[in-house]
Scaffold this active site. Structure first.
Site, PDB file in Angstrom:
ATOM      1  N   LYS A  19       0.742  -1.403   0.058  1.00  0.00           N
ATOM      2  CA  LYS A  19       0.011  -0.012   0.114  1.00  0.00           C
ATOM      3  C   LYS A  19       0.789   1.345   0.002  1.00  0.00           C
ATOM      4  CE  LYS A  19      -2.393  -0.962   3.654  1.00  0.00           C
ATOM      5  NZ  LYS A  19      -1.866  -2.358   4.299  1.00  0.00           N
ATOM      6  N   ARG A  94     -10.515   0.062   7.816  1.00  0.00           N
ATOM      7  CA  ARG A  94     -10.249  -1.254   7.927  1.00  0.00           C
ATOM      8  C   ARG A  94     -11.527  -1.789   8.641  1.00  0.00           C
ATOM      9  NH1 ARG A  94      -4.406  -0.245   8.401  1.00  0.00           N
ATOM     10  NH2 ARG A  94      -3.576  -2.274   8.902  1.00  0.00           N
ATOM     11  N   ARG A 133      10.466  -7.471   5.803  1.00  0.00           N
ATOM     12  CA  ARG A 133      10.720  -5.808   6.134  1.00  0.00           C
ATOM     13  C   ARG A 133      11.364  -5.581   7.522  1.00  0.00           C
ATOM     14  NH1 ARG A 133       5.059  -2.941   5.706  1.00  0.00           N
ATOM     15  NH2 ARG A 133       4.642  -3.881   7.697  1.00  0.00           N
ATOM     16  N   ARG A 135       9.753  -4.349  10.624  1.00  0.00           N
ATOM     17  CA  ARG A 135       9.322  -3.369  11.286  1.00  0.00           C
ATOM     18  C   ARG A 135       9.100  -3.592  12.538  1.00  0.00           C
ATOM     19  NH1 ARG A 135       4.181  -0.642   8.530  1.00  0.00           N
ATOM     20  NH2 ARG A 135       3.031  -1.964  10.139  1.00  0.00           N
ATOM     21  N   ARG A 146      -2.028  -9.841  12.538  1.00  0.00           N
ATOM     22  CA  ARG A 146      -2.665  -8.689  11.375  1.00  0.00           C
ATOM     23  C   ARG A 146      -3.196  -9.427  10.190  1.00  0.00           C
ATOM     24  NH1 ARG A 146       2.907  -6.616  11.446  1.00  0.00           N
ATOM     25  NH2 ARG A 146       2.475  -5.538   9.601  1.00  0.00           N
TER      26      ARG A 146
HETATM   27  P1  ADP Z   1       0.041  -2.840   7.825  1.00  0.00           P
HETATM   28  O1  ADP Z   1      -0.856  -2.779   6.831  1.00  0.00           O
HETATM   29  O2  ADP Z   1       1.260  -3.662   7.396  1.00  0.00           O
HETATM   30  O3  ADP Z   1      -0.433  -3.726   9.048  1.00  0.00           O
HETATM   31  P2  ADP Z   1      -0.125  -0.137   8.898  1.00  0.00           P
HETATM   32  O4  ADP Z   1       0.934   0.891   8.878  1.00  0.00           O
HETATM   33  O5  ADP Z   1      -1.564   0.024   8.070  1.00  0.00           O
HETATM   34  O6  ADP Z   1       0.459  -1.562   8.652  1.00  0.00           O
HETATM   35  O7  ADP Z   1      -0.820  -0.320  10.208  1.00  0.00           O
HETATM   36  C1  ADP Z   1      -0.153  -0.818  11.586  1.00  0.00           C
HETATM   37  C2  ADP Z   1      -0.753  -0.837  12.861  1.00  0.00           C
HETATM   38  O8  ADP Z   1      -1.567   0.421  13.022  1.00  0.00           O
HETATM   39  C3  ADP Z   1      -2.102  -1.773  12.915  1.00  0.00           C
HETATM   40  O9  ADP Z   1      -1.853  -3.203  13.030  1.00  0.00           O
HETATM   41  C4  ADP Z   1      -3.203  -1.345  13.748  1.00  0.00           C
HETATM   42  O10 ADP Z   1      -2.874  -1.595  14.892  1.00  0.00           O
HETATM   43  C5  ADP Z   1      -3.034   0.120  13.634  1.00  0.00           C
HETATM   44  N1  ADP Z   1      -4.077   0.903  12.556  1.00  0.00           N
HETATM   45  C6  ADP Z   1      -3.606   1.377  11.229  1.00  0.00           C
HETATM   46  N2  ADP Z   1      -4.708   1.597  10.652  1.00  0.00           N
HETATM   47  C7  ADP Z   1      -5.775   1.384  11.469  1.00  0.00           C
HETATM   48  C8  ADP Z   1      -7.285   1.404  11.443  1.00  0.00           C
HETATM   49  N3  ADP Z   1      -7.775   1.912  10.347  1.00  0.00           N
HETATM   50  N4  ADP Z   1      -8.050   1.146  12.335  1.00  0.00           N
HETATM   51  C9  ADP Z   1      -7.445   0.536  13.176  1.00  0.00           C
HETATM   52  N5  ADP Z   1      -6.124   0.362  13.506  1.00  0.00           N
HETATM   53  C10 ADP Z   1      -5.315   0.857  12.356  1.00  0.00           C
END
Ligand code: ADP
Length: 187
Positions: A19, A94, A133, A135, A146
């Site tokens: 993304k 999400r 990756r 992180r 996740r």
């Molecule tokens: P990835 O898609 O690799 O999991 P993101 O950077 O999008 O990484 O998200 C990392 C974390 O941030 C998620 O696992 C969640 O805990 C939180 N998060 C991000 N966006 C949302 C969202 N829209 N709703 C709830 N939690 C979120």
């Protein structure tokens, strides 16, 4: 959609689907704001803000941060002046609750989502990419959490936009330039 005044886009896909990488190509082409909820949350965690303190535990476990916190955060972000040409949401919505809240917010501005770009990648490929990756939340246990959160809570969001005829499915495995060309040509 070259000359549209306001473009409201979403990029959606499992963790590791690319993304962030593909978002950059899109925002550069359309000169719209990039709104990554993961990036905003990580900024808040590293600056130890009230939001960051509330979000951190969820993020470390690979669980979703509660909807009300995220929705409020996104509302504030969309109201900023750099969103005047529109925005690309990355990592939001999400959950169905988040998607409903977003629709309401845009409705109140007489706007709506134009397109939702869905990055399609198999689960085996995702696990491999994320482990590489590295992180802070990219360990095997958090990743599987996740991925199942994505299947359970975010797949219905794809279905939701699919019913609204807004989904563009992109095969997001293979050559990076080809993938971003496919995306740009489909918007
Ligand atoms: P990835 O898609 O690799 O999991 P993101 O950077 O999008 O990484 O998200 C990392 C974390 O941030 C998620 O696992 C969640 O805990 C939180 N998060 C991000 N966006 C949302 C969202 N829209 N709703 C709830 N939690 C979120």
């Amino acid at each position: 959609m070259e000359n549209k005044m306001y473009l409201a886009l979403i990029i959606i896909g499992a963790p590791g689907s690319g993304k962030g990488t593909n978002a950059t190509a899109i925002i550069n082409k359309y000169n719209i704001a990039h709104i990554s909820t993961g990036d905003i949350l990580r900024d808040n965690v590293s600056n130890n803000t009230e939001l960051g303190k509330k979000a951190n535990d969820y993020m470390q476990k690979g669980a979703l941060v509660p909807d009300e916190l995220i929705i409020c955060m996104v509302e504030q972000r969309i109201n900023k002046s750099d969103c005047e040409n529109g925005f690309l949401l990355d990592g939001f919505p999400r959950t169905i609750e988040q998607a409903n809240a977003l629709d309401k917010l845009l409705d109140s501005k007489a706007k709506s989502i134009d397109k939702v770009i869905n990055l399609v990648v198999s689960e085996d490929e995702l696990m491999g990419r994320l482990l590489k990756r590295g992180r802070a939340d990219d360990n095997e246990e958090t990743i599987s959490n996740r991925l199942s959160v994505f299947t359970n809570q975010t797949s219905p969001v794809i279905e939701y936009y699919s019913k609204a005829n807004k989904i563009i499915n992109i095969d997001a495995v293979g050559d990076i330039e080809k993938i971003s060309d496919d995306i740009l040509n489909s918007i």
